[in-house]
Design an enzyme around this catalytic site. Sequence first.
Site, mmCIF file in Angstrom:
data_model
loop_
_atom_site.group_PDB
_atom_site.id
_atom_site.type_symbol
_atom_site.label_atom_id
_atom_site.label_comp_id
_atom_site.label_asym_id
_atom_site.label_seq_id
_atom_site.Cartn_x
_atom_site.Cartn_y
_atom_site.Cartn_z
ATOM 1 N N TYR A 66 -4.741 -11.580 -8.388
ATOM 2 C CA TYR A 66 -3.295 -11.778 -8.617
ATOM 3 C C TYR A 66 -3.009 -13.183 -9.172
ATOM 4 C CZ TYR A 66 -2.852 -7.712 -5.439
ATOM 5 O OH TYR A 66 -2.966 -6.491 -4.821
ATOM 6 N N LEU B 136 6.352 1.777 -1.815
ATOM 7 C CA LEU B 136 7.645 2.247 -2.337
ATOM 8 C C LEU B 136 7.452 3.027 -3.638
ATOM 9 C CD1 LEU B 136 9.696 -1.062 -1.833
ATOM 10 C CD2 LEU B 136 9.775 1.005 -0.408
ATOM 11 N N ILE C 25 2.755 -2.646 2.892
ATOM 12 C CA ILE C 25 2.926 -4.003 2.333
ATOM 13 C C ILE C 25 3.827 -3.972 1.092
ATOM 14 C CG2 ILE C 25 0.838 -5.070 3.286
ATOM 15 C CD1 ILE C 25 -0.615 -4.310 0.638
ATOM 16 N N LYS D 177 6.179 -4.972 -1.864
ATOM 17 C CA LYS D 177 6.404 -6.225 -2.608
ATOM 18 C C LYS D 177 7.869 -6.272 -3.041
ATOM 19 C CE LYS D 177 6.714 -8.067 -7.022
ATOM 20 N NZ LYS D 177 7.485 -7.634 -8.198
ATOM 21 N N ASN E 26 14.017 -4.248 2.763
ATOM 22 C CA ASN E 26 12.776 -3.600 3.199
ATOM 23 C C ASN E 26 12.497 -3.878 4.683
ATOM 24 O OD1 ASN E 26 12.767 -2.982 0.529
ATOM 25 N ND2 ASN E 26 11.080 -4.344 -0.029
HETATM 26 N N1 LIG Z 1 -5.435 -2.845 -3.268
HETATM 27 C C1 LIG Z 1 -4.942 -2.519 -4.440
HETATM 28 O O1 LIG Z 1 -5.653 -2.055 -5.342
HETATM 29 C C2 LIG Z 1 -3.481 -2.703 -4.693
HETATM 30 C C3 LIG Z 1 -2.888 -2.155 -5.823
HETATM 31 C C4 LIG Z 1 -1.524 -2.344 -6.010
HETATM 32 C C5 LIG Z 1 -0.792 -3.063 -5.072
HETATM 33 N N2 LIG Z 1 -1.404 -3.627 -3.987
HETATM 34 C C6 LIG Z 1 -0.652 -4.428 -2.982
HETATM 35 O O2 LIG Z 1 0.443 -3.641 -2.522
HETATM 36 C C7 LIG Z 1 1.655 -4.364 -2.739
HETATM 37 C C8 LIG Z 1 2.810 -3.420 -2.968
HETATM 38 O O3 LIG Z 1 2.571 -2.576 -4.064
HETATM 39 P P1 LIG Z 1 3.378 -2.676 -5.443
HETATM 40 O O4 LIG Z 1 3.828 -4.082 -5.636
HETATM 41 O O5 LIG Z 1 2.518 -2.069 -6.486
HETATM 42 O O6 LIG Z 1 4.585 -1.660 -5.260
HETATM 43 P P2 LIG Z 1 5.761 -1.398 -4.201
HETATM 44 O O7 LIG Z 1 5.740 -2.396 -3.110
HETATM 45 O O8 LIG Z 1 5.689 0.031 -3.882
HETATM 46 O O9 LIG Z 1 7.049 -1.614 -5.096
HETATM 47 C C9 LIG Z 1 7.375 -2.869 -5.652
HETATM 48 C C10 LIG Z 1 8.514 -2.615 -6.645
HETATM 49 O O10 LIG Z 1 9.660 -2.117 -5.931
HETATM 50 C C11 LIG Z 1 10.766 -2.969 -6.163
HETATM 51 N N3 LIG Z 1 11.524 -3.103 -4.919
HETATM 52 C C12 LIG Z 1 11.086 -3.682 -3.764
HETATM 53 N N4 LIG Z 1 12.039 -3.631 -2.820
HETATM 54 C C13 LIG Z 1 13.093 -3.013 -3.376
HETATM 55 C C14 LIG Z 1 14.389 -2.675 -2.905
HETATM 56 N N5 LIG Z 1 14.742 -2.964 -1.654
HETATM 57 N N6 LIG Z 1 15.236 -2.031 -3.749
HETATM 58 C C15 LIG Z 1 14.865 -1.742 -5.026
HETATM 59 N N7 LIG Z 1 13.648 -2.039 -5.536
HETATM 60 C C16 LIG Z 1 12.771 -2.672 -4.722
HETATM 61 C C17 LIG Z 1 10.185 -4.308 -6.574
HETATM 62 O O11 LIG Z 1 11.129 -4.979 -7.391
HETATM 63 P P3 LIG Z 1 11.395 -6.556 -7.262
HETATM 64 O O12 LIG Z 1 10.081 -7.248 -7.389
HETATM 65 O O13 LIG Z 1 12.340 -6.810 -8.367
HETATM 66 O O14 LIG Z 1 12.010 -6.815 -5.914
HETATM 67 C C18 LIG Z 1 8.948 -3.865 -7.357
HETATM 68 O O15 LIG Z 1 9.289 -3.506 -8.674
HETATM 69 C C19 LIG Z 1 1.309 -5.259 -3.927
HETATM 70 O O16 LIG Z 1 2.245 -6.278 -4.121
HETATM 71 C C20 LIG Z 1 -0.069 -5.713 -3.541
HETATM 72 O O17 LIG Z 1 0.016 -6.730 -2.553
HETATM 73 C C21 LIG Z 1 -2.735 -3.443 -3.794
#
Ligand SMILES: NC(=O)c1ccc[n+]([C@@H]2O[C@H](COP(=O)([O-])OP(=O)(O)OC[C@H]3O[C@@H](n4cnc5c(N)ncnc54)[C@H](OP(=O)(O)O)[C@@H]3O)[C@@H](O)[C@H]2O)c1
Length: 271
Positions: A51, A187, A225, A227, A237
């Site tokens: 990251y 999410l 987790i 983001k 959240n």
């Molecule tokens: N191990 C792996 O291979 C892997 C892969 C992917 C992710 N991850 C981890 O998992 C974490 C979460 O996954 P992710 O970031 O892909 O997706 P996520 O948490 O499912 O969704 C993040 C998205 O949702 C939006 N969002 C968050 N809260 C919101 C709300 N209350 N209302 C409206 N929109 C909202 C965020 O926008 P804003 O940013 O504008 O708030 C962002 O665009 C990552 O950050 C990372 O730490 C791990």
Amino acid sequence: MTDYPTLTLNDDRQIPQLGFGTFKLENDAATRAVSTAIDVGYWLIDTAAVYENESGVGKGIGDWSDIFLQTKIWNDRQGHDETLKAFDESLKRLGREHVDMLLIHWPCPDKGKFVDTWKAFIELRKAGKAKSIGVSNFREDDLKRIVDATGVVPALNQIELHPTFQQREMRRVHEEMGVVTQSWSPLGQGEGLDQSAIQRIAEETGKPASAVIIAWHLQHGFSAIPKASSRDHIEANFAALDLELTEEQMAAIDALDSQDGRMGPDPSEFC
Ligand SMILES: NC(=O)c1ccc[n+]([C@@H]2O[C@H](COP(=O)([O-])OP(=O)(O)OC[C@H]3O[C@@H](n4cnc5c(N)ncnc54)[C@H](OP(=O)(O)O)[C@@H]3O)[C@@H](O)[C@H]2O)c1
């Protein structure tokens, strides 16, 4: 961490159930978001070498030494010696002497290095530099291979999991093996928020749609987790912790599962 929901890992340590993801946050944004998340009350922060924000995350955590910090070894640093070097570099960027959870980011089965990487993780745990060790994106066969080779069962597997991709088979495997399931993209990368079942439950409970989805993860016993970038989203959240879904509401979200709901890469191919 009083009253904060936790799960017991197979090494007898506790992990906070709700965490904060930092993928796609650059260093300065990560510092701001992580310090806001800690201010709001999150106890777990997830980052990864790939990251490129570990120094920003470390700054955002600052002196909060009790925060449960996770990072991951990237694919091109797998292998015993390379992993030890890569982890030292991560610790320096994070500005810390240890992490609470160290993960192998992807199995990269074609590289054939994840068993050696896991052996390095076991040494890091013995040295106290990684308090707990786990994996990410591992399939059943990958999990079995490292357990057969070392006898050490990962404490956690961080996998893609959201209402439209529910990973029932991997959840069963985790339960059998004693591995905590941690949901990444909980999410659905923000895309699942306006589904009608979620909107209906949000109206019934008076909570944000994102909190409804996160409450579903927590009630199933996963760590999640999400983001978020802004304080509004970070707080929305976190409201999941004040929400208890009924059996009917849980079942309505269970029914959103889809065979082709995967959003990220397929672990059998990706490296
Ligand atoms: N191990 C792996 O291979 C892997 C892969 C992917 C992710 N991850 C981890 O998992 C974490 C979460 O996954 P992710 O970031 O892909 O997706 P996520 O948490 O499912 O969704 C993040 C998205 O949702 C939006 N969002 C968050 N809260 C919101 C709300 N209350 N209302 C409206 N929109 C909202 C965020 O926008 P804003 O940013 O504008 O708030 C962002 O665009 C990552 O950050 C990372 O730490 C791990």
